[in-house]
Each structure stands twice: as C-alpha cells, then as structure tokens.
Design a protein around this motif. Structure first.
Motif, mmCIF file in Angstrom:
data_model
loop_
_atom_site.group_PDB
_atom_site.id
_atom_site.type_symbol
_atom_site.label_atom_id
_atom_site.label_comp_id
_atom_site.label_asym_id
_atom_site.label_seq_id
_atom_site.Cartn_x
_atom_site.Cartn_y
_atom_site.Cartn_z
ATOM 1 N N ARG A 1 -12.361 -10.927 -9.187
ATOM 2 C CA ARG A 1 -11.447 -10.120 -9.761
ATOM 3 C C ARG A 1 -11.848 -8.595 -9.859
ATOM 4 N N THR B 1 -5.010 -7.635 -1.330
ATOM 5 C CA THR B 1 -5.181 -8.564 -2.435
ATOM 6 C C THR B 1 -5.717 -7.626 -3.646
ATOM 7 N N ALA B 2 -6.367 -6.604 -3.277
ATOM 8 C CA ALA B 2 -7.019 -6.032 -4.382
ATOM 9 C C ALA B 2 -6.189 -5.123 -5.034
ATOM 10 N N TYR B 3 -5.005 -4.516 -4.341
ATOM 11 C CA TYR B 3 -3.889 -3.969 -5.042
ATOM 12 C C TYR B 3 -3.156 -4.976 -5.738
ATOM 13 N N LEU B 4 -3.010 -6.392 -5.287
ATOM 14 C CA LEU B 4 -2.041 -7.336 -6.051
ATOM 15 C C LEU B 4 -3.085 -7.701 -7.329
ATOM 16 N N VAL B 5 -4.229 -7.822 -7.063
ATOM 17 C CA VAL B 5 -5.106 -8.276 -8.499
ATOM 18 C C VAL B 5 -4.907 -7.409 -9.425
ATOM 19 N N ASP B 6 -5.234 -5.758 -8.798
ATOM 20 C CA ASP B 6 -5.102 -5.038 -9.826
ATOM 21 C C ASP B 6 -3.603 -4.882 -10.900
ATOM 22 N N PHE C 1 -12.456 -6.846 -6.452
ATOM 23 C CA PHE C 1 -11.199 -6.376 -5.941
ATOM 24 C C PHE C 1 -10.485 -5.171 -6.685
ATOM 25 N N ARG C 2 -10.816 -5.187 -8.061
ATOM 26 C CA ARG C 2 -10.305 -4.186 -8.699
ATOM 27 C C ARG C 2 -11.151 -2.983 -8.243
ATOM 28 N N ILE D 1 -12.384 -2.167 -5.508
ATOM 29 C CA ILE D 1 -12.133 -1.784 -3.999
ATOM 30 C C ILE D 1 -10.769 -0.953 -4.071
ATOM 31 N N LYS D 2 -9.979 -1.569 -5.076
ATOM 32 C CA LYS D 2 -8.608 -0.822 -5.069
ATOM 33 C C LYS D 2 -8.958 0.647 -5.690
ATOM 34 N N LEU E 1 -5.936 -7.117 4.587
ATOM 35 C CA LEU E 1 -5.720 -8.135 3.544
ATOM 36 C C LEU E 1 -6.464 -8.032 2.359
ATOM 37 N N VAL E 2 -7.714 -7.695 2.571
ATOM 38 C CA VAL E 2 -8.621 -7.349 1.348
ATOM 39 C C VAL E 2 -7.928 -6.420 0.447
ATOM 40 N N LEU E 3 -7.515 -5.226 1.027
ATOM 41 C CA LEU E 3 -6.975 -4.125 0.308
ATOM 42 C C LEU E 3 -5.688 -4.703 -0.351
ATOM 43 N N PHE F 1 -10.185 -16.481 6.482
ATOM 44 C CA PHE F 1 -10.189 -15.734 5.217
ATOM 45 C C PHE F 1 -9.167 -16.277 4.031
ATOM 46 N N PHE G 1 -6.806 7.208 -0.284
ATOM 47 C CA PHE G 1 -5.378 7.946 -0.409
ATOM 48 C C PHE G 1 -5.547 9.331 -1.343
ATOM 49 N N LEU H 1 0.793 -1.153 -0.137
ATOM 50 C CA LEU H 1 -0.099 0.017 -0.008
ATOM 51 C C LEU H 1 0.770 1.115 -0.126
ATOM 52 N N LEU I 1 -3.396 -13.843 -11.266
ATOM 53 C CA LEU I 1 -3.846 -12.441 -11.278
ATOM 54 C C LEU I 1 -5.333 -12.190 -12.162
#
Lengths: 466, 368
Positions: free
Chosen positions: B72, A450-455, B75-76, B78-79, A446-448, B17, B87, A200, B66
């Motif tokens: 997917r 994962t979200a950053y890694l998946v993106d 999660f995208r 959420i990011k 962990l969710v965040l 989880f 941020f 992050l 990925l």
C-alpha cells in the motif's frame, strides 16, 4: 461495483475470468449470468430480483410476441412489454419528478415516493424493450433459452452504464463466440485505456469541478475552467466506461458497438451527435424517430419529431427540467443547422470548431446543474454577469495545478493520438518498438491506476445516475 | 503470426500481473495499523444477511481492500510521485513541498470557525475569569503555510485578517505577537509543528509580556531515532527524516508533571522518551494530547501560577515557561468540556495564556 475499484479489479474480475475460462462452452453463459447478478447485487442487492423479474417478463412476452406474430395479439404483447419496461422506468425514475411538478402546478402536497433509483435501469430496460420490438418486427427470433436472454440483459460489462447493446447485434455471439489471444489482447488494451481515462484523467477533472462548486472565490475565468473541465470530465468518464465495457466484452468474446468517436472534433452539432453516445442516439433513431416518420414527413412534422426525440433524450438522462432543457437545446440547434447554419459552418474549419465547442460546453453546464436556476447562474457567471471578478486566486492556482491534465485531456479527446500511432506504425522499426513497449506500457498504466485507486479518491461514474 | 505472438505476450504479461497481485491480495495477512499514515486500518467487515442487504458489507469491504492492499505505501508513493512529476500537480491530497518543507494547504479562511474559536474563548473568560481581575493573554502561532504558501504560488489564507478578527473578538485579552520571531526554519520539515529548540525566543517574549523572567539557558538533547513527522506518511514521498531535539535544565528536570486525563492524578514525565521513538514522536512533549496537566516547579522563586489553554504547539512551548511559574495548568479544550474545568481548576488570580495555532483556530470544530 465500479470497474475502477480494487474489489472489481483484484477480486471479482480474476475470479470471473478463471471461472469463465474453465467452464465448458455450454456453461459459459451461465457463468456470465451468475457473475453479472453478483456484480449487480454488490451495489444493489435488493434490486437483483427486480431486474430478474423484468427480464423474465421480457422473456415471456418475447416468446408470446413471436408465437402470435402477424396477429393483433403480437401487438398486444409488445405493447405490454413497452408498458412494463417504461412503467418500471417511470415508477422508479420519474414518479417523484411528476409528483413534484403536479404539486407545483396544483399547490397540492402529494407525498413523494422517494424511491432509490436502481442502478442501470435506464440501460437494461431499453435493451429489453429493443429486444421485444425487434422480435415483434421479425428482425430477430425470440430467445428460447432464459439463461441466454438473462445473460444478454444483465451482462456486467455493459449493465450499468452502457453502451446500450442491441440484442440483434449480439444474438449470434450469445450462442457462438470467438475466444482468441487476438480478442483477449484487444480487450485488455481497450479495458486498460478506458480505466486510465477514468482514473487518471476523468477523476482529476471531476476534482476541479468539485473544488469549483465548493469555492467562495469564484470568477469569470473560474466558471470557464469549470465548464471546460466538466465537458472533458464527462467525455473521459463516459467514454472511458464505454472503452472498459467494450474491452471486457472482447475478453468474453463479444463485439459491442462503439459508443464514442472523438465527438469534440465535430464541425457541427449534427456531427457531434453522430459521435457522442452513439448507442443511445441510434436507439432513439430506430425506435422513436423513424417510427414517427423521421424526416420523410412534412417539415413541421419533421421538426416535431426532432423535438420529441431530443426531449426524450434529455429526459432519459435524468428526471429534472435541466435535462429536458438540455435535450431541447440540442433540438433547436439541430433544426437551426438544418435550416440555415449548415452551409456557413462548413466554410470555415476554425469557426465551426469554435462554434461547436462553445455550444457543447454551455450544454454541459446546463447538464451538470442541480436545477435550472443553477444552470442560469452558471451560464451568467461564464459571461461575467453580476459583480464577479474576471479572475481569482483559486482559478489561477487550480489552472496551474491541473494544466497538464487539461492539456492531456484536450489532446486525448481528439484524433491526434490515434493518427500519430497509425503514422508511427507505418515505419516497421518503430512498429517493432511499439510492439515491445506495449505490454510494458499497459502494465505501467495498470500500476498507476492501482496506485490511484489504493490512495482512494473521488471515483463515482457519472452515468450511474441514469 | 507476428501479431499473434504480440497478442500472446500482451495477454500473458497482463494476466501474470493481474492474477499475481490478486493472489497476493488474498493471501496477505491483514495489518492493524499503518505506521506511515498513523491510523488504524480497516478490518474485514461483519458478514451477515443484514449487512449484505443493507449494502454495509460491500462498502466496508471496499474500505478493507484499500487499506489492506499489498504494498500500500509503495502504491501511495507511486501516486504521489506521478502527481508531482508527471502531472505537475501543485499538491497531492492538499500536501505540497516548498523549500524542502512539506506542508498542507490551509485555505480558505473560515470566518465560522474563527467565530467558534472566539466564542469558546469568550465563554471561558466570562465563566472563569471576568470578575477575578486575572491577567489574560492571547497569542497566535502561525502554521508553516504562513511562510511557504504565498511566496511559492500556493493558496494562502489571509493571516493578517485572521489575527485582526481574533484580536477584535477577544479584546478582553492582551494580544502577544510572535509572528516576527518565527521563520520556516523553526518548523520541522516533515511535521506540522515547530521545533522546541527554535522557540526559546518565543517563550521569552511571552514570559516578558506576562511579567515573568526565564533564563533561556538549556541543554539541547537529541533523540537517537529519526523523526518522521505526520506529513511524511501522509505525503507518501521519499523524504529525509527530521531530528527531534528537546531542551532541559535543572529546573525542568525537577518539575513534577501530573496528568488528570482519566480523572485520577498520574505522575508523568516532562519528556516521554518512549513516545519519542513511538508512532508520533512529537508526543514526547508533555505526553502529547492530554486534556489537563499540571506542572509544578519546586524551585520557583515566585508563587505565581499560569493557566495555558493550548493545542499541540503548546506541548513543546509550555516546558520553556516553567521557570517563571510555581505551577502551570495545561488545558486542551479539545479533550475536556469547558464547562467542567471549574471542577479541576480553582480560577483565582493566575495568569492565563490562550495560545493556539492558526490551523486550529481556522478549524475549531473539536473545541468542547
């Protein structure tokens, strides 16, 4: 394999935890060894055998050193161990550097070897070297079980980016270690915090550095933004990795040494190096500085020892002149502090912080340069050399865009969050709330992550190149 | 004791989880295509001694995990939401939202790319048009950033410099300015492109400058399904879809569209209604990215012909120019070698229009 990757988090780690949990006690080290070899082989399939071979040599030499302890042969075996370890490091990491410089001095054209650097070689050779030296000194007994020694050297949590775990520190844990919910929870907490620091924060700061490098719209303030972001980036990247390593170690019952203790709160460069990459600093102290005589020699020899240690520390980080200069830069600063500055900087907290941070930021500009000419150009840019504008559109845009992350990083690099948490926990009601919130917060993180890694994004660990 | 319960809870919650999502990852059937990102997803890589030793399997496996990660899109999202709302980032993967429109940063101006564009146009002019006394026109379509970026504090390239540069390098063409006719409302909120129903005035300006007349009278038709533009999926944000409209009149209904994409003439529709509900609904206009099309207008009151060199912005514009010409050649030099055009088009005394968006001019590596 990166810790901050989907294959590690959702494929490798759950399987290893499962296998480790169901394995009988006597097979736990075997599970760790095989997992570590798979982990290493994932990134370096060809170099697994190189690492195993190095471990085997260290294993045999350790046994021989112990067998002949107190005789000339022991010295021979430990010297051989040093030659093998350092020879490997020299061949894979430094050969081309020496050839390049030899060619430059002699105007010859000796072809470069162009060998890919085995990941983590700087870490595992140092671990093995410290093991044989400790056996030679009689500080630890030689390890009779090859699997145990191999599990120690190749232990995946710390294999490729440290901390440099001493055999003497984990000797007992390799045989008998504690597994409890206390360790598991502490390990999970530490691992997720480290992963958050990396994914992050460090990655975002690294993005600013990449943008700066690619930009044609540089300005004095953009140079400073880059320098500050890189300084924070390397801290969050490396300390995040160390947190993950320590956390994973706890999951498997190990206690690894702390590698960082909020280095940016230091009031002197001397203090900074007591808080930054502690495992490397203490390794050089115990295996180079003290054997050279440390500071219990004449003043001149003491300075020589400092120069030797810091040149080696710089050179350990990379086979390039800017790393050597980086190390020597600290040697000079440490000597100046020792001789004159210490009494002045202790007088003003504010001055000492500004002094330390300015010099640290400049040091990391040297560190991150591709060569010395870029280092000079970057430092010159920071001080407005040439016809650089004071600010630029890109600087302003990226400052605004990354302002929150930079502020979080600055606050997060101090002791403030830890102190605040400790203060809050003094109130029993708040402590209860924290206890309830903590598992939820960890899942959210962990969710965040994962979200950053998946993106998918910029992700390499800086210390993989060492 | 209290601490022990807390430790058990932390361990258990995180284990559930981690292991839960892991199992989901392993058992989830792989998808071939991502509708939201409009791209094929990575499939399981080839497993062999060679691919393992070379490290290719590991790299591809990471891409596979990925692409095939469960939930997917969630999660995208959420990011993206974290980037913007926590941020406070100005953009996420270069995509930003301003005034309700999603756009992608187009910055900085690339002189190399503009030179490449200008060189390609000059090559076409010298090869096919220079000695034939043809009327050659050039127009630039501003992308959404022209209206959104600077005033909302985003990095914006110098559009004036872009147009000046291109005009100077293509002085053999008559430049037709359309910037003043456009505003951000003329573009889709979730897509790169302009709306056909909003560019009738643009078509009229071009026609007038090229010496032809178009009535500008059309019936507005609406595609039933919602239009999620290309930025919708890329941004991964919860956005309202656009509405896709297209214009028709008698002339357009009688026009004959022929595609030469495969080298063989294939009759196609002016508006592809199947594409309108497909993966990229904007492709309904002139069948999307065809290398070479002709549009014949049997009702034309003239025998004039037009050759349009265009990008995807031209797909929705070209039908509006049909009234003024007996035949229009629609060329996309991203998909056909410029050197081969002479095999398909007899360059004679046609009007020629080069119309390109700032996005493509500034990123013209695909020109052939």
């Amino acid at each position: 394999m990166l810790f901050s990757s989907i294959p590690f988090l959702y494929y490798f780690l759950p399987i290893v935890i499962l296998l480790y949990t169901v394995a009988p006690k006597k097979l736990k080290n075997t599970v760790l060894l095989l997992s570590s070899l798979f982990f290493y082989g994932w990134g370096e399939p060809k170099y697994v055998f190189l690492m195993l071979g190095t471990i085997f040599i260290g294993y045999v030499l350790g046994l021989l050193t112990e067998k002949h302890r107190g005789t000339f042969l022991a010295k021979l075996w430990v010297t051989l161990s040093a030659v093998v370890s350092l020879g490997m490091l020299g061949y894979f990491k430094y050969a081309d550097f020496f050839i390049e410089n030899f060619n430059a001095v002699t105007s010859l054209s000796v072809p470069l070897l162009k060998i890919a650097l085995p990941i983590g070689i700087s870490f595992y050779t140092f671990q093995l070297l410290s093991y044989t030296i400790d056996v030679y000194r009689g500080d630890v007994p030689a390890q009779k079980n090859f699997i145990t020694l191999a599990a120690y050297v190749s232990l995946f949590p710390q294999l490729i980016a440290g901390p440099i775990v001493r055999y003497s520190d984990v000797e007992k844990q390799l045989i008998e270690r504690k597994h409890s919910f206390e360790y598991a929870a502490a390990g999970i907490r530490r691992f997720i915090i480290g992963l958050s620091k990396k994914v992050l924060i460090a990655n975002a700061l690294g993005e600013v550095c990449d943008i700066f490098r690619a930009s044609d719209d540089k300005s004095v303030l953009f140079y400073w933004l880059y320098a500050i972001c890189f300084t924070l980036h390397i801290y969050f990247d490396f300390s995040g990795y160390s947190d993950m390593a320590i956390g994973l170690g706890k999951l498997f019952g190990f206690d690894f040494m702390e590698n960082f203790r909020h280095p940016f709160v230091s009031k002197s460069i001397t203090e900074f190096w007591r808080r930054w990459h502690i495992s490397l600093g203490s390794w050089f102290r115990d295996y180079v500085y003290i054997p050279l005589g440390g500071n219990r020699v004449s003043k001149i020899k003491g300075f020589r020892n400092i120069f030797v240690v810091w040149m080696l520390t710089g050179f350990w980080h990379g086979a390039a002149w800017n790393f050597i200069v980086w190390g020597l830069y600290f040697a000079v600063l440490l000597i100046i502090e020792k001789l004159w500055l210490k009494k002045y900087i202790e007088k003003s907290k504010l001055f000492s912080h500004i002094y330390v941070m300015l010099l640290i930021v400049i040091s990391f500009v040297i560190f991150n340069a591709s060569d010395m000419s870029q280092a000079f150009a970057d430092i010159a840019g920071m001080f407005g050399a040439g016809s650089l504008p004071f600010y630029s559109d890109e600087w302003l845009y990226y400052l605004r865009s990354f302002a929150v992350i930079i502020v979080i990083a600055i606050i997060g690099s101090t002791e403030l969050p830890v102190k605040a948490m400790a203060a809050l926990k003094k109130n029993s009601k708040i402590e209860k709330c924290i206890n309830v919130i903590e598992p939820v917060a960890l899942v959210v993180l962990l969710v965040l992550i994962t979200a950053y890694l998946v993106d998918g994004s910029f992700n390499p660990f800086l210390y993989f190149r060492f | 004791m209290k601490n022990n319960i807390k430790n058990i809870i932390v361990s258990a919650v995180l284990a559930v989880f981690l292991f839960g999502l892991s199992v989901f990852t392993w058992v989830k059937a792989p998808d071939d295509y991502s509708e939201s990102e409009r791209r094929a997803l990575a499939s399981f890589p080839e497993l062999s001694v060679e691919t393992i030793l070379s490290g290719k399997f590991m790299t591809s496996f990471e891409d596979y995990t990925l692409d095939q990660f469960p939930l997917r899109d969630l999660f995208r999202r959420i990011k993206a939401l974290t980037e913007f709302n926590i941020f406070n980032k100005k953009d996420n993967n270069d995509l930003y939202i301003a005034d309700g429109y999603v756009s992608k940063l187009e910055y900085p101006l690339s002189e190399d790319m503009l030179t490449n564009s200008a060189d390609k146009f000059s090559y076409l002019y010298e090869t096919y048009m220079a000695d034939k006394g043809m009327n050659v026109y050039f127009s630039v379509v501003p992308d959404k950033n022209y209206f959104l970026a600077e005033e909302n504090g985003y990095l914006s390239m110098d559009y004036e410099a872009l147009v000046s540069f291109m005009k100077e390098k293509t002085s053999y063409m008559e430049y037709i300015d359309i910037f003043d006719l456009l505003s951000v409302e003329d573009y889709y909120r979730t897509d790169t492109h302009w709306k056909q129903e909003s560019i009738v005035d643009v078509a009229q300006r071009l026609a007038q400058k090229m010496g032809v007349e178009i009535s500008g009278e059309y019936t507005e038709n609406t595609v039933d399904s919602p239009f999620y533009g290309v930025y919708y999926g890329q941004s991964a944000l919860p956005l309202e879809p656009d509405t896709l409209k297209y214009l028709t009149n008698d002339t357009l209904l009688n026009c004959i569209v022929t595609s030469y994409n495969t080298g063989i003439a294939v009759e196609k529709d002016m508006y592809d209604m199947e594409a309108a509900t497909g993966r990229d609904p904007y492709e309904m206009f002139l069948c999307g990215s065809d290398a070479l099309l002709t549009i014949e207008n049997p009702e034309a009151a003239t025998d004039k012909e037009l050759i349009i060199f265009r990008d995807s912005f031209g797909s929705s514009l070209t039908p509006l120019l049909c009234e003024g010409y007996a035949k229009i050649y629609v060329v996309d030099i991203r998909y056909i070698q410029s050197a081969m055009l002479g095999n398909f088009i007899d360059f004679n005394n046609q009007d020629v229009l080069f119309i390109y968006s700032t996005l493509l001019l500034n990123s013209s590596a695909a020109f052939k």
